[in-house]
Design an enzyme around this catalytic site. Structure first.
Site, PDB file in Angstrom:
ATOM      1  N   GLU A   1       1.956   5.217 -12.960  1.00  0.00           N
ATOM      2  CA  GLU A   1       0.917   5.063 -11.933  1.00  0.00           C
ATOM      3  C   GLU A   1       0.186   6.398 -11.777  1.00  0.00           C
ATOM      4  O   GLU A   1       0.499   7.385 -12.437  1.00  0.00           O
ATOM      5  CB  GLU A   1       1.521   4.629 -10.594  1.00  0.00           C
ATOM      6  CG  GLU A   1       2.510   5.632 -10.004  1.00  0.00           C
ATOM      7  CD  GLU A   1       3.256   5.100  -8.791  1.00  0.00           C
ATOM      8  OE1 GLU A   1       3.116   3.928  -8.427  1.00  0.00           O
ATOM      9  OE2 GLU A   1       4.028   5.886  -8.207  1.00  0.00           O
TER      10      GLU A   1
ATOM     11  N   ASP B   1      -0.299  11.283  -1.735  1.00  0.00           N
ATOM     12  CA  ASP B   1      -1.236  10.922  -2.812  1.00  0.00           C
ATOM     13  C   ASP B   1      -2.552  11.695  -2.691  1.00  0.00           C
ATOM     14  O   ASP B   1      -3.646  11.102  -2.729  1.00  0.00           O
ATOM     15  CB  ASP B   1      -1.528   9.414  -2.782  1.00  0.00           C
ATOM     16  CG  ASP B   1      -0.266   8.565  -2.815  1.00  0.00           C
ATOM     17  OD1 ASP B   1       0.681   8.952  -3.512  1.00  0.00           O
ATOM     18  OD2 ASP B   1      -0.243   7.509  -2.144  1.00  0.00           O
TER      19      ASP B   1
HETATM   20  O1  FUB Z   1       1.474   5.736  -1.722  1.00  0.00           O
HETATM   21  C1  FUB Z   1       1.858   4.521  -2.299  1.00  0.00           C
HETATM   22  C2  FUB Z   1       2.095   4.679  -3.768  1.00  0.00           C
HETATM   23  O2  FUB Z   1       3.116   5.623  -4.002  1.00  0.00           O
HETATM   24  C3  FUB Z   1       0.924   5.222  -4.533  1.00  0.00           C
HETATM   25  O3  FUB Z   1      -0.102   4.301  -4.706  1.00  0.00           O
HETATM   26  C4  FUB Z   1       1.613   5.662  -5.751  1.00  0.00           C
HETATM   27  O4  FUB Z   1       0.850   6.473  -6.597  1.00  0.00           O
HETATM   28  C5  FUB Z   1       2.828   6.354  -5.183  1.00  0.00           C
HETATM   29  O5  FUB Z   1       2.564   7.671  -4.827  1.00  0.00           O
END
Ligand code: FUB
Length: 357
Positions: free
Chosen positions: A255, A45
């Site tokens: 997301e 991320d």
């Molecule tokens: O790293 C955990 C989660 O996985 C992140 O918050 C999302 O964006 C995905 O990459």
């Protein structure tokens, strides 16, 4: 021997036993477009910023968790944050000491997911999601006087902010905006009524005719610690001016919202989740509405996909992650490649694998 030499020696030993070719190609034989920024740890991320002429990358410090198939996101059990930095793209990467740990945030119980950072008036701010003791994802902020930390978390989450994947965009006029949200394991659907409802919507998100959930945005207060206004939707419209629908699985928001601005145009990008694209839309204000434009990144190796976009040394760059080093969903590595805008501002789609000759 210093820490970097130790890790390089360990990598060399690992390659000697596992075979370097296994590192260079995906299990299906495709060659990776880029190599991990670091092999010292798993780091996902990536949110990149240039502070005082140096590139800093904030991200999730992935660790091995329990088997996680019964609950979305359960296997992402990160317990601290570290920061990477480099003086130039392609230069040596420094892995800084832990910037803060879960135990430092009194309200946070588990799962330190994707963070982002911002700078204002001599202070650095790290925005991060975590589950509280009731299992509800909230968003906190930690402050420090150096870009790499250490950071001290505020005692409570940011009032009015929730779900996951905070990212901060500081506009040219100095106004700062917090974007956040993520559906399914990120729990955004449980806030659809304005309050957290643990029974709301978990299985009802992909309705073909219902508007999809949108990322959230609010301007930050001058002290960067609270929201200065009510949260609103960063609405994403299709080419006919209609909000994207829940059934638009290959483009609707899942997301990882991120905003960058180029030549006066605001670009919102995000992950489509189960279809594994990074897609984007543009608008004339940081609030939107944003109009869908296309794909930035084709699927990487691994289930999740997440990126940041930053201008470094006069060149736009895409920081992203994949599972090259582990081939496991929860153990990811950050990478960086150049990103190109066409004459009309459209972003050229990036394939994270090199096409076969
Ligand atoms: O790293 C955990 C989660 O996985 C992140 O918050 C999302 O964006 C995905 O990459």
């Amino acid at each position: 021997m210093n820490r970097r030499l130790i890790s390089l020696a360990a990598l060399a030993a690992a390659l000697a036993t596992s075979g370097a070719a296994a590192q260079d190609r995906a299990p299906d034989g495709r060659a990776y477009l880029a190599q991990p920024l670091t092999t010292e740890l798993y780091f996902a991320d990536p949110s990149a910023h240039v502070f005082d002429g140096r590139v800093y990358v904030y991200g999730s410090h992935d660790i091995q968790g329990p088997p996680a198939d019964d609950q979305p996101g359960k296997g992402f059990v990160m317990k601290d944050y570290v920061v990477l930095s480099m003086d130039r793209i392609g230069g040596p990467v420094t892995v800084h000491p832990v910037a803060f740990a879960l135990a430092d945030a009194p309200w946070a119980d588990r799962q330190l997911w994707a963070p982002d950072a911002a700078y204002k008036d001599g202070r650095y701010y790290l925005y991060f999601p975590a589950k509280d003791r009731d299992g509800v994802f909230r968003i906190g902020v930690a402050t420090g006087d150096r870009p790499e930390g250490p950071f001290t978390p505020e005692p409570t989450p940011i009032p009015g902010a929730y779900s996951i994947d905070p990212s901060v965009f500081v506009d040219t006029d100095g106004a700062a905006y917090l974007y956040f949200g993520g559906i399914h394991g990120g729990q955004l659907q449980r806030w659809a009524g304005g309050q957290y409802d643990p029974a709301a919507g978990d299985t009802d998100l992909n309705q073909p005719d219902a508007a999809s959930l949108m990322p959230k945005v609010a301007r930050l207060s001058d002290d960067m610690l609270t929201l200065a206004e009510p949260v609103r939707d960063a609405v994403i419209l299709d080419e006919n001016g209609q909000p994207l629908k829940g059934g638009h699985l290959d483009r609707r928001f899942f997301e990882a919202a991120w905003l960058h601005k180029r030549e006066g145009l605001y670009y919102l990008s995000w992950s489509t989740g189960e279809t594994h694209f990074i897609t984007y839309a543009t608008a004339t204000t940081p609030y939107g509405p944003f109009t869908y434009r296309g794909r930035i990144l084709l699927p990487v190796q691994g289930w999740t996909t997440h990126r940041s976009i930053a201008e470094v040394e006069g060149q736009w760059r895409l920081f992203y992650h994949d599972t090259q080093l582990s081939n496991r969903t929860h153990l990811r590595s950050a990478k960086v490649v150049d990103l190109h805008h066409d004459a009309d501002g459209a972003i050229a789609t990036i394939d994270p694998f090199i096409p076969a000759p």
